[in-house]
Design a protein around this motif. Structure first.
Motif, short mmCIF file in Angstrom:
data_model
loop_
_atom_site.label_atom_id
_atom_site.label_comp_id
_atom_site.label_asym_id
_atom_site.label_seq_id
_atom_site.Cartn_x
_atom_site.Cartn_y
_atom_site.Cartn_z
N ALA A 282 46.88 18.76 22.55
CA ALA A 282 46.75 19.63 20.93
C ALA A 282 47.06 18.78 19.77
CB ALA A 282 47.84 20.17 20.71
N PRO A 350 49.71 22.31 17.21
CA PRO A 350 49.84 23.79 17.70
C PRO A 350 50.17 23.42 19.52
CG PRO A 350 47.54 22.92 16.96
CD PRO A 350 48.61 21.49 16.73
N THR A 351 50.76 22.97 20.05
CA THR A 351 51.00 22.58 21.31
C THR A 351 52.33 23.78 21.42
OG1 THR A 351 51.57 21.19 22.81
CG2 THR A 351 53.10 21.37 20.64
N PRO A 352 52.58 24.15 22.91
CA PRO A 352 53.45 25.21 23.26
C PRO A 352 54.23 24.20 23.60
CG PRO A 352 51.03 25.30 24.74
CD PRO A 352 50.94 24.23 23.87
N VAL A 377 55.91 28.61 14.46
CA VAL A 377 55.71 27.70 16.06
C VAL A 377 56.18 29.31 16.71
CG1 VAL A 377 57.37 27.41 17.70
CG2 VAL A 377 56.53 26.05 16.45
N THR A 378 55.40 30.40 17.17
CA THR A 378 55.51 31.86 18.08
C THR A 378 56.16 31.66 19.25
OG1 THR A 378 53.65 31.74 18.83
CG2 THR A 378 53.61 32.67 16.11
N GLU A 380 55.08 33.06 21.65
CA GLU A 380 54.21 32.33 22.94
C GLU A 380 54.41 31.25 22.73
OE1 GLU A 380 53.28 36.43 20.94
OE2 GLU A 380 53.48 35.09 19.32
N ARG A 381 54.37 30.67 22.06
CA ARG A 381 54.58 28.91 21.73
C ARG A 381 56.09 28.44 22.73
NH1 ARG A 381 52.51 26.14 16.40
NH2 ARG A 381 53.52 24.79 17.70
N ASP A 382 56.74 29.57 22.79
CA ASP A 382 58.11 28.80 23.30
C ASP A 382 58.10 29.86 24.54
OD1 ASP A 382 60.39 27.87 23.09
OD2 ASP A 382 61.16 29.34 21.12
N TYR A 383 58.29 28.36 25.64
CA TYR A 383 58.95 28.66 26.49
C TYR A 383 60.38 28.33 27.21
CZ TYR A 383 53.95 29.36 27.59
OH TYR A 383 52.55 30.47 26.84
#
Length: 425
Positions: A282, A350-352, A377-378, A380-383
């Motif tokens: 990214a 824009p990296t997860p 950061v949404t 969907e990007r937060d694990y």
């Protein structure tokens, strides 16, 4: 392998054209069932090395041996029985039928005025079939495309039944399909016992098809090494003046070279530090643009094997290298936070975010340096179970800037750097 397997042998050879040698002290061997690739800058002497085998360049000192015999002691016909060459320049087209053109490869095996017989015709047909040129047999050479003419030239070389095959960028005029066809054929010739010495322009093709690769540069030829050893990032920078990522391509298992930027386009990286939270590629473009702007990027803690880690190493940026698939421990996070605090700004690419890299985001947010987010950061990007989102909210509460693109992020980071420079920090 034992000595009798050596079909082409350079022994302290100094080769050139009657004046100062183009290449000096060349010593390496090519064995039966082996492809040795030659790579190097334009004009370095790769073609000259092949011409030393055919007699078109002079062996000033040392020796070049084909099948154990010194090339200087062989007649042109004797050399042609042992070694065939596919030259870089295509032959001048003329009104000769393609089958007859390939048949010229049989001349070293014929006496003066002897006409080709049925056995010669069989060799010609076989060479044309293997190079997908049999369909062109009755066409005249001057009506063919450059690609078809190049494949006919390869067929002519194979019709010679050489023990040594010399290729001087033999796929230069071919589309990707026929380039792979020719190189697959050459690989099969080697596997069947031929010794192949081939000049490559394309480093990826060299790595895919050559057993060993020698670097031709600065008047010398390096000892041929396996592709993964010959084509390392340091060598590519020194010889070709390019910064590149060298990786194992997962589909073919061959070495792949990905140029990032020309060395001439990279400044001294002495303008200042810009932090970068990245991973999984990214941040690759931002790293490249920061290098072009003369800024050293601080990339935090990244795993060995990560694309961004490889780019950072190639460009000379800073990172804390973690084991593959490892997580940043307290010491790695402390290092990242300390280095980010010295930066004019920290850009969040824009990296997860997962457990392996959230420490970089935490270090950036709490470093005290301005933070620039490329896109918010949404979920969907937060694990991380919400930790990344919490850190982003914290950053925004402290004035982090959210921008829509990498170009805007780069402009914002450079503006912070200029402000820092203006204050003499």
């Amino acid at each position: 392998m034992i000595e009798r397997d050596v079909l082409l042998d350079f022994r302290d050879a100094h080769v050139g054209y009657g004046g100062a040698p183009v290449l000096a002290g060349v010593s390496f061997a090519v064995r039966a069932a082996e492809v040795v690739g030659l790579v190097g800058p334009n004009g370095a002497g790769k073609s000259t090395l092949l011409r030393a085998v055919t007699g078109a360049a002079r062996v000033e000192r040392g020796a070049v041996l084909i099948c154990g015999k010194d090339v200087r002691e062989l007649s042109t016909r004797a050399r042609a029985k042992m070694a065939a060459v596919v030259p870089q320049a295509l032959p001048v087209p003329f009104a000769m039928r393609a089958r007859r053109f390939v048949e010229l490869g049989r001349h070293p095996h014929l006496d003066v005025l002897e006409r080709p017989g049925p056995a010669d015709a069989a060799f010609v047909e076989d060479a044309m079939r293997r190079t997908d040129t049999l369909r062109l047999a009755e066409q005249t050479v001057d009506t063919l495309s450059g690609g078809d003419l190049q494949r006919l030239t390869v067929a002519q070389a194979l019709a010679q039944q050489p023990q040594v095959l010399l290729l001087d960028e033999a796929t230069a005029h071919l589309d990707v399909n026929h380039a792979l066809q020719i190189l697959d054929l050459v690989r099969r010739e080697a596997d069947a016992g031929a010794a192949v010495l081939a000049v490559f322009h394309d480093l990826d093709l060299a790595a895919r098809y050559a057993d060993r690769i020698a670097i031709v540069a600065d008047g010398a030829v390096s000892e041929p090494l396996p592709p993964e050893e010959a084509l390392d990032a340091e060598t590519l920078s020194r010889v070709f003046d390019v910064r590149a990522v060298v990786r194992i391509e997962p589909v073919t298992g061959a070495v792949a070279v990905v140029p990032i930027v020309r060395g001439a386009d990279v400044a001294a990286l002495d303008r200042g530090l810009v932090g970068l939270v990245c991973g999984s590629g990214a941040g690759a473009r931002l790293q490249r643009e920061l290098a072009r702007a003369g800024c050293r990027a601080v990339c935090g803690a990244l795993n060995d094997g990560d694309v961004d880690a490889a780019v950072a190493q190639a460009l000379g940026h800073e990172l804390h290298l973690l084991p593959p698939f490892g997580e940043a421990d307290a010491a790695a996070e402390a290092w990242a936070r300390e280095r980010f605090s010295a930066c004019a700004a920290v850009v969040v690419a824009p990296t997860p975010f997962g457990r392996a890299n959230v420490a970089n985001l935490r270090a950036a947010v709490r470093s005290g340096s301005p933070v620039v987010l490329v896109g918010d950061v949404t979920p969907e990007r937060d694990y991380t179970g919400g930790e990344a989102l919490t850190l982003v909210r914290e950053a925004r509460e402290h004035g982090a800037l959210v921008v829509a693109s990498e170009d805007e992020a780069l402009a914002a980071a450079l503006a912070h750097l200029e402000t820092k420079e203006a204050h003499g920090d």
